[in-house]
Write a protein that holds these residues in place. Sequence first.
Motif, PDB file in Angstrom:
ATOM      1  N   PRO A 264       0.442   7.285  12.379  1.00 54.71           N
ATOM      2  CA  PRO A 264       0.586   5.473  12.758  1.00 54.71           C
ATOM      3  C   PRO A 264      -0.512   4.380  12.576  1.00 54.71           C
ATOM      4  CG  PRO A 264       3.243   6.632  12.188  1.00 54.71           C
ATOM      5  CD  PRO A 264       1.849   7.296  12.609  1.00 54.71           C
ATOM      6  N   ASP A 265      -0.313   5.167  14.199  1.00 57.13           N
ATOM      7  CA  ASP A 265      -1.194   4.266  15.269  1.00 57.13           C
ATOM      8  C   ASP A 265      -2.753   4.131  14.944  1.00 57.13           C
ATOM      9  OD1 ASP A 265      -1.153   2.579  17.803  1.00 57.13           O
ATOM     10  OD2 ASP A 265      -3.082   4.240  18.599  1.00 57.13           O
ATOM     11  N   GLU A 266      -2.846   4.911  14.864  1.00 51.71           N
ATOM     12  CA  GLU A 266      -4.414   5.192  14.291  1.00 51.71           C
ATOM     13  C   GLU A 266      -4.766   4.648  12.653  1.00 51.71           C
ATOM     14  OE1 GLU A 266      -7.014   8.239  14.609  1.00 51.71           O
ATOM     15  OE2 GLU A 266      -5.615   9.763  15.805  1.00 51.71           O
ATOM     16  N   ASN A 267      -4.007   5.088  11.982  1.00 55.58           N
ATOM     17  CA  ASN A 267      -3.808   4.269  11.063  1.00 55.58           C
ATOM     18  C   ASN A 267      -3.887   2.662  10.581  1.00 55.58           C
ATOM     19  OD1 ASN A 267      -3.248   3.425   7.888  1.00 55.58           O
ATOM     20  ND2 ASN A 267      -3.632   5.496   7.217  1.00 55.58           N
TER      21      ASN A 267
ATOM     22  N   LEU B  15      -0.454   4.562   5.901  1.00 58.36           N
ATOM     23  CA  LEU B  15       0.183   3.198   5.614  1.00 58.36           C
ATOM     24  C   LEU B  15      -0.537   2.293   5.639  1.00 58.36           C
ATOM     25  CD1 LEU B  15       1.741   2.724   9.243  1.00 58.36           C
ATOM     26  CD2 LEU B  15       3.340   3.322   7.413  1.00 58.36           C
ATOM     27  N   MET B  16      -1.406   2.450   5.530  1.00 65.36           N
ATOM     28  CA  MET B  16      -2.652   1.470   4.578  1.00 65.36           C
ATOM     29  C   MET B  16      -3.505   2.281   4.282  1.00 65.36           C
ATOM     30  SD  MET B  16      -3.011  -1.182   8.604  1.00 65.36           S
ATOM     31  CE  MET B  16      -3.968  -2.685   6.627  1.00 65.36           C
ATOM     32  N   GLN B  17      -3.788   3.236   3.620  1.00 65.10           N
ATOM     33  CA  GLN B  17      -3.663   4.037   2.758  1.00 65.10           C
ATOM     34  C   GLN B  17      -5.450   3.963   2.779  1.00 65.10           C
ATOM     35  OE1 GLN B  17      -2.442   5.312  -0.284  1.00 65.10           O
ATOM     36  NE2 GLN B  17      -1.152   6.229   1.650  1.00 65.10           N
TER      37      GLN B  17
ATOM     38  N   GLU C  70       0.757  -0.941   0.494  1.00 72.66           N
ATOM     39  CA  GLU C  70      -0.037   0.179  -0.207  1.00 72.66           C
ATOM     40  C   GLU C  70       0.949   0.968  -0.175  1.00 72.66           C
ATOM     41  OE1 GLU C  70      -3.194   0.745  -0.110  1.00 72.66           O
ATOM     42  OE2 GLU C  70      -4.118  -1.425  -0.128  1.00 72.66           O
ATOM     43  N   SER C  71       1.750   1.318   0.703  1.00 70.83           N
ATOM     44  CA  SER C  71       2.599   2.516   1.177  1.00 70.83           C
ATOM     45  C   SER C  71       3.765   2.423   1.147  1.00 70.83           C
ATOM     46  CB  SER C  71       2.037   3.146   2.125  1.00 70.83           C
ATOM     47  OG  SER C  71       2.434   1.849   3.390  1.00 70.83           O
TER      48      SER C  71
ATOM     49  N   PHE D  30     -10.032  -4.443   7.322  1.00 63.75           N
ATOM     50  CA  PHE D  30      -9.606  -5.461   6.871  1.00 63.75           C
ATOM     51  C   PHE D  30      -9.914  -6.885   7.001  1.00 63.75           C
ATOM     52  CE2 PHE D  30      -7.225  -9.239   6.389  1.00 63.75           C
ATOM     53  CZ  PHE D  30      -6.890  -9.252   4.634  1.00 63.75           C
ATOM     54  N   ARG D  31     -10.246  -6.667   8.770  1.00 62.49           N
ATOM     55  CA  ARG D  31     -11.115  -7.695   9.334  1.00 62.49           C
ATOM     56  C   ARG D  31     -12.188  -7.969   9.147  1.00 62.49           C
ATOM     57  NH1 ARG D  31      -9.990 -12.760  11.598  1.00 62.49           N
ATOM     58  NH2 ARG D  31     -12.043 -12.959  10.418  1.00 62.49           N
TER      59      ARG D  31
END
Length: 232
Positions: free
Chosen positions: A170-173, A151-153, A135-136, A181-182
């Motif tokens: 980063p943490d929130e993303n 990070l996970m777009q 993704e990134s 995704f889950r």
Amino acid sequence: MGFPVRAGLVLGCCLLCVSGVGAAESSKLKVVVRPPIKKTLPQRPHAARPEARPVQSAEPLPAESVAIYRHVGKDGTVFLTNRPDGDGRYRLFGRFSTGRLMRAVGPDGVARLAERYAGRHGVEPRLIMAIIKVESGFGAKAVSSAGASGLMQLMPGTQRHLGVRDAFNPDENVEGGVRYFRSMLDRYGGNVSLALAAYNAGPANVDKYGGIPPFEETRSYVRKVLALYATP
């Protein structure tokens, strides 16, 4: 426990600074994170990345710098925080640009986030790391031409749906991306390929075509993630 808005910055500092701890101190590290007083300001361009070292003088600093404080516990545990809140045990360790701290998160810091949230939501950390890589490329400030961020777009609509306030944190993303995704895995009965296709092209397209959509971008995306996931 999730990190607040500036958690990715503190984590980055940990990775950046822990190598400077003296030999007499333990390598154990505990990050003490408190809600930030202000949100991080946009990063300004820098001609060169500043070195991470304690600041000895009181020279004026750019508005986007972050002060990091440290104290060492009796058992050698190193505590780092961006807000000591009057705790006299903490001493200024250094000031760092927010951009430097974000970059310092790097793959190692991202791996820790992936492990935490993958474990929480029942997904394999290695699969999450593969998604982030494709993704990134581990770029916390990456933005696609379609407007996906971090990070996970995450797309803006997905961010709102997930309650992600700052996609560049980063943490929130990662927490939001793993949670989304889950939900795709649950929607498609645990079928990883379909979940990946839905993450890339949206579940509406997967439903419409009854499988991986006939989009080269999506098919290439699924192949790349699965290849990385299968690599030890």
